[in-house]
Design a protein around this motif. Structure first.
Motif, PDB file in Angstrom:
ATOM      1  N   VAL A  22       0.816  -1.350  -0.175  1.00 22.92           N
ATOM      2  CA  VAL A  22      -0.062  -0.056  -0.269  1.00 22.92           C
ATOM      3  C   VAL A  22       1.020   1.335  -0.114  1.00 22.92           C
ATOM      4  CG1 VAL A  22      -1.759   1.501   1.216  1.00 22.92           C
ATOM      5  CG2 VAL A  22      -1.877  -0.960   0.966  1.00 22.92           C
ATOM      6  N   CYS A  45      -7.370   1.812  -1.193  1.00 21.84           N
ATOM      7  CA  CYS A  45      -6.470   1.758  -0.126  1.00 21.84           C
ATOM      8  C   CYS A  45      -5.797   3.089   0.595  1.00 21.84           C
ATOM      9  CB  CYS A  45      -5.232   1.029  -0.642  1.00 21.84           C
ATOM     10  SG  CYS A  45      -5.595  -0.710  -1.481  1.00 21.84           S
ATOM     11  N   TYR A  47      -3.584   4.779   4.022  1.00 20.43           N
ATOM     12  CA  TYR A  47      -2.742   4.762   5.125  1.00 20.43           C
ATOM     13  C   TYR A  47      -2.556   5.717   5.823  1.00 20.43           C
ATOM     14  CZ  TYR A  47       1.612   6.510   3.197  1.00 20.43           C
ATOM     15  OH  TYR A  47       2.581   7.600   2.739  1.00 20.43           O
ATOM     16  N   VAL A 285      -2.832  -5.283   6.746  1.00 19.57           N
ATOM     17  CA  VAL A 285      -3.941  -4.622   6.541  1.00 19.57           C
ATOM     18  C   VAL A 285      -5.153  -5.066   7.017  1.00 19.57           C
ATOM     19  CG1 VAL A 285      -3.004  -4.080   4.171  1.00 19.57           C
ATOM     20  CG2 VAL A 285      -4.730  -5.745   4.205  1.00 19.57           C
ATOM     21  N   LEU A 308      -9.200  -0.907   2.247  1.00 18.89           N
ATOM     22  CA  LEU A 308      -8.407  -1.264   2.932  1.00 18.89           C
ATOM     23  C   LEU A 308      -7.373  -0.306   3.728  1.00 18.89           C
ATOM     24  CD1 LEU A 308      -6.735  -4.336   0.915  1.00 18.89           C
ATOM     25  CD2 LEU A 308      -8.447  -4.389   2.612  1.00 18.89           C
ATOM     26  N   ASP A 310      -3.826   0.450   5.559  1.00 18.75           N
ATOM     27  CA  ASP A 310      -2.653  -0.359   5.807  1.00 18.75           C
ATOM     28  C   ASP A 310      -2.075   0.039   7.156  1.00 18.75           C
ATOM     29  OD1 ASP A 310       0.074  -1.110   5.377  1.00 18.75           O
ATOM     30  OD2 ASP A 310       0.706   0.519   3.884  1.00 18.75           O
TER      31      ASP A 310
END
Length: 417
Positions: A22, A45, A47, A285, A308, A310
């Motif tokens: 990611v 994705c 983070y 994840v 998702l 991370d």
């Protein structure tokens, strides 16, 4: 805007890059969020702390349908607390939050110290010790004692660790692990039924009894098979801490200057344990499915959108952690406790969100294991491949972390530091 990767599907790239996928892909498009497909399914994705707060806050995401069934069947299974939302989730979560009470944590640590001391006596007679496998056994026996049950047998310890080890596996490896889990579920269901029928008497505050006697929102006992799943959801995550014990030993091996500090000072032990949890890979994840139309970074995420977060990348995000690739426990001396920056077991509020309620026990166990590694044992780390393979999920050292010439210093009681 959330950019889209050019590749039509990123499954092979995810498998090749593992924990780094990611963050590497996000940086390739100059952001901390992107769209792609995994297993042909559209996914966003993310983070970082902002993403973690968005993902875990406000009931925005459900866990239902968020991970492959092969993962769910090994780690949670049908009817578990992680599959619930809203009032039903919060009510069931109370059952697990009981395990966070100070007196319960001390019961766990007492069992852990006893099992560690007994194991250490045996390790002295072995030519070499696989620290991961031995830690699995110590933790499994500690966890079952903590729940009010007899110490776990070897097959149960192996099964609990296999649920974690094979969570990301597919095909025959996953099927074999699932077969083991089904046997463990039958065992746990028998425990629940014995408690309910009075054939097994446990203290009132025993966790196994708390689970067996838990009532749902309608005042009914949980189905025996669901209570069995929840009992495993106490035992399995405790055994998963074996990875952090190995990582703590690895950190002590690579940073021996910390051994004296963590042996002598309780604050240093806590900071060291937290840095182990931040620095080393646990689960890569966590997935969620949008419960309604949402907006992130000015872009609409439709209801049902798969997302998702991370975890590994958030723990290594330089915006939250200066020099994140450097192992530095002292960073926690001034940490503000932001729950969205340290996320090895999820972000947000454990009481009302999906953050792991076992995190308190995890931290306590890693702190205690760090103390025991530095005060109750002398050992040598022979040459071996101690690199961590980040394509393996969940990760561990390439070779088993083996120690030799083990000498126990006698039973070591907890000190105040």
């Amino acid at each position: 805007m959330i950019p889209r990767l050019r590749t039509p599907d990123s499954t092979l790239r995810f498998l090749a890059q593992g924990y780094t996928f990611v963050r590497r892909q996000a940086r390739s498009v100059g952001t901390d969020a992107f769209r792609t497909r995994l297993m042909l399914r559209p996914v966003v994705c993310l983070y970082g702390a902002e993403a973690a707060g968005f993902f875990y806050g406000g009931g925005r995401f459900s866990r239902a349908g968020a991970l492959p069934l092969s993962v769910v069947h090994l780690l949670q299974d049908a009817g578990s607390v992680q599959t619930l939302e809203g009032a039903a989730h919060d009510h069931r979560k109370l059952m697990f939050l009981a395990a966070r009470r100070e007196e319960q944590i001390e019961l766990l640590l007492e069992a852990f110290r006893d099992e560690w001391a007994e194991a250490a006596e045996r390790w002295q007679r072995l030519p070499e010790v696989d620290l991961y496998r031995e830690s699995v056994g110590v933790l499994a026996r500690s966890a079952t004692r903590w729940a009010g049950l007899e110490p776990a047998s070897e097959w149960l310890a192996d099964t609990l660790s296999t649920m974690v080890d094979r969570a990301a596996a597919v095909g025959p490896l996953n099927w074999a692990a699932r077969t083991k889990r089904l046997r463990a579920e039958r065992w746990a269901r028998e425990v629940v039924e014995e408690i309910r029928e009075g054939r097994r008497t446990l203290p009132e505050d025993a966790l196994a009894r708390t689970i067996a006697e838990h009532l749902d929102l309608d005042g009914r006992l949980l189905p025996a098979e669901v209570a069995a799943v929840e009992l495993l959801n106490i035992l399995r995550p405790t055994v998963a801490v074996a990875r952090f014990i190995v990582f703590a030993a690895l950190a002590l091996h690579h940073h021996p200057e910390w051994a004296g500090r963590v042996a002598a000072d309780a604050d240093d032990r806590l900071h060291f344990a937290q840095e182990v949890r931040r620095f080393y890979p646990f689960f890569p994840v966590i997935g969620g499915v949008a419960t309604r139309d949402l907006e992130f970074r000015g872009e609409r995420l439709r209801e049902g959108q798969w997302v998702l977060l991370d975890l590994f990348g958030t723990n290594r995000d330089e915006r939250s952690w200066p020099q994140p690739e450097r192992f530095d426990p002292d960073r926690f001396a001034g940490w503000d406790g932001n729950p969205d920056t340290l996320v090895p077991q999820g972000a947000g509020d454990a009481a009302h969100g999906h953050r792991c309620p076992g995190e308190t026990a995890t931290v306590a166990l890693v702190v205690e294991a760090t103390r025991l590694l530095t005060t109750s044992l002398e050992y040598r780390v022979p040459p071996q491949d101690l690199r961590i393979g980040l394509r393996r999920m969940p990760a561990l050292t390439v070779d088993d972390f083996t120690i030799t010439e083990v000498r126990a210093r006698g039973r070591s009681s907890a000190g105040s530091g």
